[in-house]
Design a protein around this motif. Sequence first.
Motif, PDB file in Angstrom:
ATOM      1  N   GLU A 107       0.816  -1.218   0.000  1.00  0.00           N
ATOM      2  CA  GLU A 107       0.000   0.000   0.000  1.00  0.00           C
ATOM      3  C   GLU A 107       0.851   1.270   0.000  1.00  0.00           C
TER       4      GLU A 107
ATOM      5  N   LYS B 153       1.464   2.661  -3.699  1.00  0.00           N
ATOM      6  CA  LYS B 153       0.250   2.915  -4.482  1.00  0.00           C
ATOM      7  C   LYS B 153       0.519   4.019  -5.503  1.00  0.00           C
TER       8      LYS B 153
ATOM      9  N   CYS C 151      -6.054  -3.529  -3.744  1.00  0.00           N
ATOM     10  CA  CYS C 151      -5.014  -4.495  -4.137  1.00  0.00           C
ATOM     11  C   CYS C 151      -5.642  -5.829  -4.523  1.00  0.00           C
TER      12      CYS C 151
END
Length: 487
Positions: A218, A221, A230
């Motif tokens: 994350e 991103k 995801c």
Amino acid sequence: MANIESQIFASYLRNPDLYDELYNREGKISEVYQKLFNLYGEHSISDYINLNSKAKSSFFNQGITFQVYDDKTVQEKIFPFDLFPRIIDANEWEIIEQGSIQRSKALNLFLWDIYHDKKILKDKIVPLDLITSSANYLDQMNGIDPPGGIYNHISGTDIIKHKDGQYYVLEDNIRCPSGVSYVICNRTALKKALFGVFNHYKTHAVTNYAENLLDLLETVKPNGVDVPNCVVITPGMYNSAFYEHSYLAKTMGVELVEGRDLFVENDFVYMKTIKGPEKVDVIYRRIDDQFIDPLEFKPDSSLGVPGLFAAYKKGNVTLANAPGTGVADDKAVYTYMPQIIKYYLNEEPILNNVHTYHCSRPDELKYVLENIQELVIKPVDEAGGYGISIGNRLTTDEIAEVRKVIKDNPRKYVAQPIMSLSVHPTYIDETESFEQRHVDLRTFTVLGKDKEFVLKGGLTRVALKRGNLIVNSSQGGGSKDTWVLKK
């Protein structure tokens, strides 16, 4: 050879010429194993056979399998698991962990460089033709900035303990390194079978891998995304590591998808759902580069997503690991790892390489061709233990054939001395007894943006065939739970 007098170890034969991790340098049970040795010794061999059978049933019921391919058939097998764990003390683990992080960071910087400024090539630290001739080098990746600056989000580092007691790296795996699900399942199975034994040691957890992996994914991103969506993309249920793909998706709490579940529109990636299209921001891919996008790579691939690479180039989706990372786990590039670490980090390697000859160098080719019987020959771009030749196991005709294959394509092969991997007590079904078997260790390092994580355990792989040095499951190997002790 010497015997140990203890119930289930009564027939265990120790070959003093091998580095047995159960023992210290004085030939006595190592202090870190003494408590475990005593606890296991309280069981009879019939007790152990029963416990071993329960562990196998646990794996079977959970569907913990892998697939083995040969020229004619595909076989699905239960992953062999040995109930006698490997223990690594805190001080040794600190060296392994820091060495794994160092290599992963250096490889990430190396990948950025060769796809951007190419300074290491211009400075002639690594030869240009070595990179451009690699089957895993992607011209399409030149100039692309992966989100967060990370290429090798997940790295698998294969490490051995040699008979000198030192750790050495055999190879780096940063395409789609597999095996982490078995680490977690091994721990679960061992706890179920021998919970009382486990409680006698203060051991680091391994079940936190999925949450750490998701957390670090994350951090990379795409720009402009607040809460990334995801997914894990798999080639499908017939892939050898499908159990792992499904396990990781489930434990991360994300969707497991195939290429047909995704589509690209206006250079963004979407997942088909019963509620309509859902945007996808991060894809943990378990599909090889050439199959991820038929518009950019292999045109007949039905595994990938048309237009995926165009979305990636525009920074609209993160692919983990990034396309083109395979050039850095080319076993010929491995020979330059000490120089790569020094060049980018200005540090000496924490973990040593095994001395490696690359057959594209004329003087090293000559040495290899003259000394095949003393070397391990490896193709630079294979995985799973396939294509490896161990010189002292070959017949005269086989040596001649290996020599011819190397001569025909020197770039494709490296050679290493035959290392004496450490051995570990391993229960063997056929003899219903413990025997020495060679082991290695695969560590799992996850890089995010300004964050890293190493799973405190890793996968101890064990060669179940007597004398075998190849530990891969595809070559008949199994695994053990790996206990990293807390300080």
